[in-house]
Design a protein around this motif. Structure first.
Motif, mmCIF file in Angstrom:
data_model
loop_
_atom_site.group_PDB
_atom_site.id
_atom_site.type_symbol
_atom_site.label_atom_id
_atom_site.label_comp_id
_atom_site.label_asym_id
_atom_site.label_seq_id
_atom_site.Cartn_x
_atom_site.Cartn_y
_atom_site.Cartn_z
ATOM 1 N N MET A 1 6.979 36.203 -26.463
ATOM 2 C CA MET A 1 6.428 37.551 -26.386
ATOM 3 C C MET A 1 7.475 38.563 -26.850
ATOM 4 S SD MET A 1 8.165 39.351 -23.833
ATOM 5 C CE MET A 1 6.997 40.690 -23.713
ATOM 6 N N SER A 2 6.994 39.740 -27.194
ATOM 7 C CA SER A 2 7.874 40.876 -27.443
ATOM 8 C C SER A 2 7.093 42.144 -27.127
ATOM 9 C CB SER A 2 8.383 40.906 -28.894
ATOM 10 O OG SER A 2 7.309 41.112 -29.788
ATOM 11 N N GLY A 3 7.796 43.144 -26.675
ATOM 12 C CA GLY A 3 7.145 44.399 -26.327
ATOM 13 C C GLY A 3 8.053 45.581 -26.586
ATOM 14 N N GLN A 4 7.414 46.680 -27.000
ATOM 15 C CA GLN A 4 8.133 47.920 -27.246
ATOM 16 C C GLN A 4 7.263 49.091 -26.804
ATOM 17 O OE1 GLN A 4 10.267 48.171 -31.097
ATOM 18 N NE2 GLN A 4 9.146 46.304 -31.595
ATOM 19 N N VAL A 5 7.876 50.058 -26.150
ATOM 20 C CA VAL A 5 7.199 51.288 -25.757
ATOM 21 C C VAL A 5 8.158 52.431 -26.063
ATOM 22 C CG1 VAL A 5 6.249 52.628 -23.838
ATOM 23 C CG2 VAL A 5 5.863 50.152 -23.937
ATOM 24 N N MET A 6 7.601 53.511 -26.647
ATOM 25 C CA MET A 6 8.438 54.620 -27.078
ATOM 26 C C MET A 6 7.822 55.951 -26.676
ATOM 27 S SD MET A 6 9.429 55.674 -30.989
ATOM 28 C CE MET A 6 7.937 56.597 -31.298
ATOM 29 N N ARG A 7 8.681 56.860 -26.251
ATOM 30 C CA ARG A 7 8.289 58.247 -26.052
ATOM 31 C C ARG A 7 8.296 58.902 -27.433
ATOM 32 N NH1 ARG A 7 12.251 59.979 -22.973
ATOM 33 N NH2 ARG A 7 11.128 59.778 -21.023
ATOM 34 N N PRO A 8 7.161 59.426 -27.895
ATOM 35 C CA PRO A 8 7.152 60.074 -29.210
ATOM 36 C C PRO A 8 7.917 61.396 -29.177
ATOM 37 C CG PRO A 8 4.980 60.209 -28.184
ATOM 38 C CD PRO A 8 5.854 59.414 -27.260
ATOM 39 N N GLY A 9 8.356 61.820 -30.339
ATOM 40 C CA GLY A 9 9.029 63.106 -30.448
ATOM 41 C C GLY A 9 10.481 63.108 -30.015
ATOM 42 N N ARG A 10 11.075 61.924 -29.891
ATOM 43 C CA ARG A 10 12.497 61.881 -29.538
ATOM 44 C C ARG A 10 13.316 62.525 -30.651
ATOM 45 N NH1 ARG A 10 14.227 56.264 -29.222
ATOM 46 N NH2 ARG A 10 12.765 56.057 -30.918
ATOM 47 N N ALA A 11 14.385 63.216 -30.270
ATOM 48 C CA ALA A 11 15.250 63.855 -31.257
ATOM 49 C C ALA A 11 15.933 62.801 -32.119
ATOM 50 C CB ALA A 11 16.293 64.724 -30.553
ATOM 51 N N ARG A 12 16.085 63.123 -33.374
ATOM 52 C CA ARG A 12 16.774 62.214 -34.292
ATOM 53 C C ARG A 12 18.258 62.172 -33.968
ATOM 54 N NH1 ARG A 12 14.121 62.064 -40.043
ATOM 55 N NH2 ARG A 12 15.850 60.623 -40.216
ATOM 56 N N VAL A 13 18.843 60.995 -34.121
ATOM 57 C CA VAL A 13 20.276 60.807 -33.923
ATOM 58 C C VAL A 13 20.803 60.127 -35.181
ATOM 59 C CG1 VAL A 13 22.083 59.750 -32.518
ATOM 60 C CG2 VAL A 13 19.963 60.525 -31.432
ATOM 61 N N SER A 14 21.647 60.833 -35.934
ATOM 62 C CA SER A 14 22.228 60.254 -37.137
ATOM 63 C C SER A 14 23.366 59.326 -36.757
ATOM 64 C CB SER A 14 22.758 61.359 -38.061
ATOM 65 O OG SER A 14 21.700 62.196 -38.462
ATOM 66 N N ALA B 1 2.842 57.993 -24.828
ATOM 67 C CA ALA B 1 3.639 56.880 -25.350
ATOM 68 C C ALA B 1 2.895 56.079 -26.405
ATOM 69 C CB ALA B 1 4.046 55.969 -24.202
ATOM 70 N N VAL B 2 3.679 55.477 -27.282
ATOM 71 C CA VAL B 2 3.168 54.520 -28.258
ATOM 72 C C VAL B 2 3.865 53.193 -28.013
ATOM 73 C CG1 VAL B 2 2.579 56.266 -29.986
ATOM 74 C CG2 VAL B 2 4.850 55.238 -30.013
ATOM 75 N N GLY B 3 3.192 52.101 -28.333
ATOM 76 C CA GLY B 3 3.821 50.815 -28.111
ATOM 77 C C GLY B 3 3.066 49.666 -28.731
ATOM 78 N N ARG B 4 3.750 48.550 -28.822
ATOM 79 C CA ARG B 4 3.192 47.292 -29.308
ATOM 80 C C ARG B 4 3.653 46.186 -28.388
ATOM 81 N NH1 ARG B 4 1.244 47.457 -34.768
ATOM 82 N NH2 ARG B 4 0.198 49.462 -34.757
ATOM 83 N N LEU B 5 2.753 45.205 -28.232
ATOM 84 C CA LEU B 5 3.016 44.054 -27.385
ATOM 85 C C LEU B 5 2.439 42.839 -28.090
ATOM 86 C CD1 LEU B 5 3.916 43.024 -24.534
ATOM 87 C CD2 LEU B 5 1.620 43.627 -23.744
ATOM 88 N N SER B 6 3.188 41.753 -28.129
ATOM 89 C CA SER B 6 2.731 40.539 -28.806
ATOM 90 C C SER B 6 2.976 39.316 -27.944
ATOM 91 C CB SER B 6 3.474 40.342 -30.133
ATOM 92 O OG SER B 6 3.214 41.401 -31.016
ATOM 93 N N TYR B 7 1.981 38.437 -27.918
ATOM 94 C CA TYR B 7 2.083 37.137 -27.265
ATOM 95 C C TYR B 7 1.649 36.089 -28.271
ATOM 96 C CZ TYR B 7 2.121 39.693 -22.812
ATOM 97 O OH TYR B 7 2.423 40.534 -21.772
ATOM 98 N N ASP B 8 2.417 34.987 -28.396
ATOM 99 C CA ASP B 8 1.969 33.919 -29.292
ATOM 100 C C ASP B 8 1.569 32.683 -28.493
ATOM 101 O OD1 ASP B 8 4.236 32.270 -28.843
ATOM 102 O OD2 ASP B 8 5.235 32.891 -30.683
ATOM 103 N N ALA B 9 0.991 31.724 -29.197
ATOM 104 C CA ALA B 9 0.479 30.512 -28.554
ATOM 105 C C ALA B 9 1.587 29.561 -28.106
ATOM 106 C CB ALA B 9 -0.466 29.792 -29.515
ATOM 107 N N HIS B 10 2.833 29.848 -28.497
ATOM 108 C CA HIS B 10 3.958 28.983 -28.158
ATOM 109 C C HIS B 10 4.758 29.510 -26.973
ATOM 110 C CE1 HIS B 10 3.052 26.837 -31.817
ATOM 111 N NE2 HIS B 10 3.072 27.987 -32.451
ATOM 112 N N GLY B 11 4.262 30.561 -26.308
ATOM 113 C CA GLY B 11 4.926 31.078 -25.121
ATOM 114 C C GLY B 11 5.971 32.135 -25.367
#
Length: 140
Positions: free
Chosen positions: A44-57, A32-42
């Motif tokens: 947050m946001s987070g994302q996690v992804m399974r790589p290689g997912r099939a494209r969907v047009s 998996a790949v992902g990003r997570l963010s926390y700021d000083a004002h309380g």
């Protein structure tokens, strides 16, 4: 530096493991790949992804393709609060890919291991309690 100060910033996912009660490990999102963010004002946001997912047009994906893309991605944002002992963080979900999460709470056990952040969620799957362990490294 206290744990609240250590938490603030942007993090990249190093690993995502699921551990069954008998100790069996699996990679529920592959490498998996992902990003997570926390700021000083309380916030947050987070994302996690399974790589290689099939494209969907747009407008062309069938229900199975859309479902596979959806279940291979976790994303949400909101506010966060660290408990008094500093060993868990609660994410109060304001928006999410999964509408069922909106307005809810995602509680994560939390610990720092050197420069790494380890978050754990215990998830009931049938009769088993599965530990989902995500290890993050802070971005410069």
């Amino acid at each position: 530096m206290n744990c609240a100060q250590r938490l603030i910033g942007d993090w990249t996912l190093l690993s995502y493991d699921a551990i069954t009660p008998d100790g069996t490990r699996s990679l529920p999102f592959g490498h998996a790949v992902g990003r997570l963010s926390y700021d000083a004002h309380g916030h947050m946001s987070g994302q996690v992804m399974r790589p290689g997912r099939a494209r969907v047009s747009l407008g062309e994906g069938n229900a199975q393709q859309v479902r596979a893309a959806y279940i291979g991605y976790i994303a949400y944002f909101g506010r966060y609060q660290i408990n008094a002992s500093g060993d868990s963080v609660t994410h109060f979900v304001d928006g999410a890919l999964n509408p069922a999460w909106v307005g809810g709470e995602q509680v994560r056990q939390m610990r720092f291991d050197g420069d790494l952040l380890v978050l754990q969620a215990d998830v009931q799957k049938g009769q088993q309690l599965i530990k989902h362990v995500l290890t993050w490294r802070k971005l410069p």
